[in-house]
Design a protein around this motif. Structure first.
Motif, PDB file in Angstrom:
ATOM      1  N   GLY A   1      32.971 -53.596 -24.419  1.00 37.14           N
ATOM      2  CA  GLY A   1      34.026 -54.554 -24.721  1.00 37.14           C
ATOM      3  C   GLY A   1      35.079 -54.097 -25.714  1.00 37.14           C
ATOM      4  O   GLY A   1      36.278 -54.196 -25.448  1.00 37.14           O
ATOM      5  N   ARG A   2      34.670 -53.583 -26.858  1.00 35.03           N
ATOM      6  CA  ARG A   2      35.635 -53.149 -27.874  1.00 35.03           C
ATOM      7  C   ARG A   2      36.511 -52.015 -27.350  1.00 35.03           C
ATOM      8  O   ARG A   2      37.733 -52.023 -27.483  1.00 35.03           O
ATOM      9  CB  ARG A   2      34.921 -52.705 -29.148  1.00 35.03           C
ATOM     10  CG  ARG A   2      35.897 -52.232 -30.245  1.00 35.03           C
ATOM     11  CD  ARG A   2      35.295 -51.236 -31.233  1.00 35.03           C
ATOM     12  NE  ARG A   2      34.597 -50.120 -30.658  1.00 35.03           N
ATOM     13  CZ  ARG A   2      35.184 -48.978 -30.218  1.00 35.03           C
ATOM     14  NH1 ARG A   2      36.485 -48.855 -30.243  1.00 35.03           N
ATOM     15  NH2 ARG A   2      34.453 -47.990 -29.724  1.00 35.03           N
TER      16      ARG A   2
ATOM     17  N   SER B   1      38.963 -53.338 -24.748  1.00 40.34           N
ATOM     18  CA  SER B   1      40.029 -54.118 -25.386  1.00 40.34           C
ATOM     19  C   SER B   1      41.051 -53.216 -26.054  1.00 40.34           C
ATOM     20  O   SER B   1      42.262 -53.441 -25.960  1.00 40.34           O
ATOM     21  CB  SER B   1      39.452 -55.084 -26.420  1.00 40.34           C
ATOM     22  OG  SER B   1      38.699 -56.071 -25.789  1.00 40.34           O
TER      23      SER B   1
ATOM     24  N   CYS C   1      30.384 -54.043 -16.787  1.00 35.69           N
ATOM     25  CA  CYS C   1      30.910 -54.406 -18.106  1.00 35.69           C
ATOM     26  C   CYS C   1      32.402 -54.095 -18.175  1.00 35.69           C
ATOM     27  O   CYS C   1      33.201 -54.912 -18.633  1.00 35.69           O
ATOM     28  CB  CYS C   1      30.143 -53.644 -19.195  1.00 35.69           C
ATOM     29  SG  CYS C   1      30.729 -53.937 -20.881  1.00 35.69           S
TER      30      CYS C   1
ATOM     31  N   ALA D   1      35.449 -56.830 -18.492  1.00 34.23           N
ATOM     32  CA  ALA D   1      36.419 -56.776 -19.595  1.00 34.23           C
ATOM     33  C   ALA D   1      37.841 -56.725 -19.037  1.00 34.23           C
ATOM     34  O   ALA D   1      38.753 -57.374 -19.558  1.00 34.23           O
ATOM     35  CB  ALA D   1      36.146 -55.566 -20.492  1.00 34.23           C
TER      36      ALA D   1
ATOM     37  N   SER E   1      38.725 -60.186 -17.721  1.00 40.57           N
ATOM     38  CA  SER E   1      38.969 -61.100 -18.843  1.00 40.57           C
ATOM     39  C   SER E   1      40.349 -60.894 -19.460  1.00 40.57           C
ATOM     40  O   SER E   1      40.921 -61.815 -20.037  1.00 40.57           O
ATOM     41  CB  SER E   1      37.915 -60.908 -19.936  1.00 40.57           C
ATOM     42  OG  SER E   1      36.647 -61.259 -19.447  1.00 40.57           O
TER      43      SER E   1
END
Length: 192
Positions: free
Chosen positions: A138-139, A142, A173, A177, A180
């Protein structure tokens, strides 16, 4: 023919047994670059041809090219990255980003991304590596997505054989992400 199930037998022990077996002239496998690095010296010293159907690390060629005993049926990660960047440029992208794990599979992508992006006429907006064995994607996703690249190349590493996350789970994953974020960036994966 001898079949080795590495789910049932230790890879190194199985490779030692096969390397000593005079009836085995060549080996097909293993499937990953990490596994090839583990067993290649055994087959090279036994002068047995090892053909990997899917190991793509550029480091394999550098390490094993002096020997006539290592062959592979796929291009290296460099050729995959070049193809992905050419695809992005052909489809009108101007800015590209990369997210990859910190293991062997992601190493070539990390090492060559900036150079090959520039060679393709693309601006590299982010080159993000993360420790896939200790953190989710995720990080890293992003961070790369925030650069407003036209294309994001996401390189999931398969750590399942070492008790970590599979390439499939990491791909999910990364895709989640991306979804999203709104999905305005084109998402590309290499062969993994």
């Amino acid at each position: 023919a001898t079949l080795i199930d590495t789910g049932q037998e230790d890879l190194t022990e199985a490779a030692r047994r096969v390397a000593r077996d005079p009836s085995v002239l060549a080996v097909i496998g293993p499937d990953s670059s990490q596994a090839v690095f583990t067993v290649a010296p055994l087959f090279v010293s036994a002068q047995k041809v090892m053909i990997s159907p899917s190991a793509t690390s550029a480091d394999l060629f550098r390490a094993l090219s002096p020997h006539d005993f290592f062959w592979r049926t796929v291009g290296s990660d460099i050729s995959q990255l070049r193809a992905l960047l050419d695809l992005a440029a052909r489809d009108g992208a101007r800015r590209v980003a990369l997210v990859t794990g910190s293991g062997l599979y992601g190493q070539t992508f990390f090492d060559w991304f900036g150079f090959l992006a520039a060679e393709s006429g693309l601006e590299a907006t982010a080159v993000v590596r993360y420790d896939q064995s200790s953190e989710a994607c995720g990080r890293a996703m992003s961070e790369a997505l925030s650069t407003r690249a036209d294309v994001l190349i996401a390189v999931p590493e398969d750590l399942a054989s070492r008790g970590g996350t599979s390439a499939e789970a990491t791909s999910r994953c990364m895709a989640d992400a991306w979804r999203s974020s709104g999905g305005g960036v084109r998402l590309l994966f290499p062969d993994s």
